[in-house]
Each structure stands twice: as C-alpha cells, then as structure tokens.
Design a protein around this motif. Structure first.
Motif, PDB file in Angstrom:
ATOM      1  N   LYS A 105      31.285  40.964  44.154  1.00 46.26           N
ATOM      2  CA  LYS A 105      30.414  39.866  44.579  1.00 46.26           C
ATOM      3  C   LYS A 105      30.695  38.570  43.824  1.00 46.26           C
ATOM      4  O   LYS A 105      30.502  37.489  44.353  1.00 46.26           O
ATOM      5  CB  LYS A 105      28.945  40.259  44.390  1.00 46.26           C
ATOM      6  CG  LYS A 105      28.514  41.399  45.266  1.00 46.26           C
ATOM      7  CD  LYS A 105      27.085  41.792  44.981  1.00 46.26           C
ATOM      8  CE  LYS A 105      26.704  43.004  45.801  1.00 46.26           C
ATOM      9  NZ  LYS A 105      25.323  43.397  45.589  1.00 46.26           N
ATOM     10  N   ASP A 106      31.150  38.675  42.583  1.00 45.46           N
ATOM     11  CA  ASP A 106      31.406  37.485  41.772  1.00 45.46           C
ATOM     12  C   ASP A 106      32.615  36.696  42.273  1.00 45.46           C
ATOM     13  O   ASP A 106      32.571  35.480  42.383  1.00 45.46           O
ATOM     14  CB  ASP A 106      31.609  37.863  40.300  1.00 45.46           C
ATOM     15  CG  ASP A 106      30.361  38.486  39.685  1.00 45.46           C
ATOM     16  OD1 ASP A 106      29.244  38.134  40.123  1.00 45.46           O
ATOM     17  OD2 ASP A 106      30.515  39.329  38.783  1.00 45.46           O
ATOM     18  N   THR A 107      33.705  37.408  42.560  1.00 46.47           N
ATOM     19  CA  THR A 107      34.931  36.731  43.005  1.00 46.47           C
ATOM     20  C   THR A 107      35.003  36.601  44.532  1.00 46.47           C
ATOM     21  O   THR A 107      35.865  35.896  45.045  1.00 46.47           O
ATOM     22  CB  THR A 107      36.180  37.492  42.529  1.00 46.47           C
ATOM     23  OG1 THR A 107      36.164  38.803  43.107  1.00 46.47           O
ATOM     24  CG2 THR A 107      36.233  37.564  41.019  1.00 46.47           C
ATOM     25  N   LYS A 108      34.115  37.309  45.221  1.00 46.57           N
ATOM     26  CA  LYS A 108      34.117  37.369  46.688  1.00 46.57           C
ATOM     27  C   LYS A 108      35.472  37.853  47.207  1.00 46.57           C
ATOM     28  O   LYS A 108      36.048  37.300  48.127  1.00 46.57           O
ATOM     29  CB  LYS A 108      33.726  36.032  47.303  1.00 46.57           C
ATOM     30  CG  LYS A 108      32.285  35.670  46.993  1.00 46.57           C
ATOM     31  CD  LYS A 108      31.802  34.516  47.800  1.00 46.57           C
ATOM     32  CE  LYS A 108      30.321  34.318  47.477  1.00 46.57           C
ATOM     33  NZ  LYS A 108      29.692  33.359  48.318  1.00 46.57           N
ATOM     34  N   ILE A 109      35.930  38.915  46.558  1.00 45.16           N
ATOM     35  CA  ILE A 109      37.166  39.577  46.962  1.00 45.16           C
ATOM     36  C   ILE A 109      36.871  41.052  47.186  1.00 45.16           C
ATOM     37  O   ILE A 109      36.148  41.678  46.404  1.00 45.16           O
ATOM     38  CB  ILE A 109      38.277  39.398  45.916  1.00 45.16           C
ATOM     39  CG1 ILE A 109      38.702  37.929  45.851  1.00 45.16           C
ATOM     40  CG2 ILE A 109      39.479  40.293  46.211  1.00 45.16           C
ATOM     41  CD1 ILE A 109      39.740  37.619  44.807  1.00 45.16           C
TER      42      ILE A 109
END
Length: 168
Positions: A105-109
């Motif tokens: 969720k942090d890097t949206k990867i």
C-alpha cells in the motif's frame, strides 16, 4: 462464457459492487514479477459474483514484455483441435490469481510472489474486449503453477477454493 453460465465479471461491469474498505483498490497500480521487473498495470479486477470476491487481477501487459516475445506463438499451448495458440491484435491482457501477489500500500506496487518474468512473457494473453473461459483459466494456471493439476479441476466455483485465490 455464455451469459447464463457466466460467474466472472470485471469490477467495472458491476455497478452495485465496490471494494471493501479493508482492501486497496489496486487498479492503475504497477505490477512486478518476483524480481521487480515490470509486468504491466492492473487494469481491472475479476470478481466471482457467486462467491462475492475478487479472484483475478486483470493486467494490461507492459509493451516491453510483449516485445520480448516477438514470435507471438506459444508452442506449448494448443486448442482442442491441436493447432497452436497464436495471438491476435489486442491480446494484451493476462489474469493473475489474487492469492499469487503481495500488495504494498505504501509504494502502490503489486508484486507476484513467485512468478518470474519469463513465465509472464510466455503466458497466453487475451483481449479485454472478449471474456475468457475456463479453458483459458486452466492454461494460465498451468503456466504459473506447472506442477498443479488444474486440468482435472471442476467447472464450478470449487475451482477457486485453493491458495492461489486466497486474498488474505
């Protein structure tokens, strides 16, 4: 799939469905293989309406991955008539079982847990303008998990009752 037997729908087709608040909407996010090589962008989510859950990520394959596979014929994949599978224009999407990825969720990867670039490169693609059938699902699963016995799997929702579809 015929409409009367259809149980998989793209999320954008279902106006009364939305993503649960404790899950991320990963549409538009980049997806990478187990070694962080770009596979493509998540275009949509395939929902099993009977089970009321996401079972596949619909990935628009990165142009680089497609270009790495210039010959565009998969010798190992044949239809029931024994002819080779050959891509048509517009075949630029693949499906990935939701339980086969990790979502950051942090890097949206989104990262494929154990599926490598070459596997994605050689997995049969489909056109977003057409729905796929269970035979396509089996070919994809065999591509990702060659040791699994997907050919003998049932035609009903029991097909999705295994770890590859567990999104927890």
């Amino acid at each position: 799939m015929e409409n009367k037997d259809r149980n998989l729908y793209r999320l954008d087709e279902l106006t009364d469905y939305k993503i649960a608040s404790d899950y991320s909407d990963v549409r538009g996010w980049k997806i990478v293989d187990a070694d962080n090589r770009t596979i493509g962008t998540i275009d949509n989510l395939w929902v099993n309406k009977d089970m009321q859950r996401v079972v596949y990520l619909d990935v628009n394959v990165d142009k680089g991955l497609i270009e790495d596979n210039r010959h565009e014929v998969h010798d190992a994949i044949a239809n029931e008539n024994g002819r080779e599978f050959m891509y048509k224009d517009g075949d630029s999407h693949i499906i990935i079982p939701i339980g086969s990825v990790s979502i950051n969720k942090d890097t949206k990867i989104v990262q494929a847990n154990s599926i490598g670039y070459d596997t994605f490169r050689n997995t049969s693609r489909y056109s977003r303008n057409e729905n796929f059938d269970r035979n396509y699902e089996r070919r994809v699963m065999k591509s990702y998990y060659p040791d699994s016995n997907t050919a003998a799997e049932s035609e009903d929702n029991a097909f999705y009752n295994r770890r590859e579809f567990d999104n927890k």
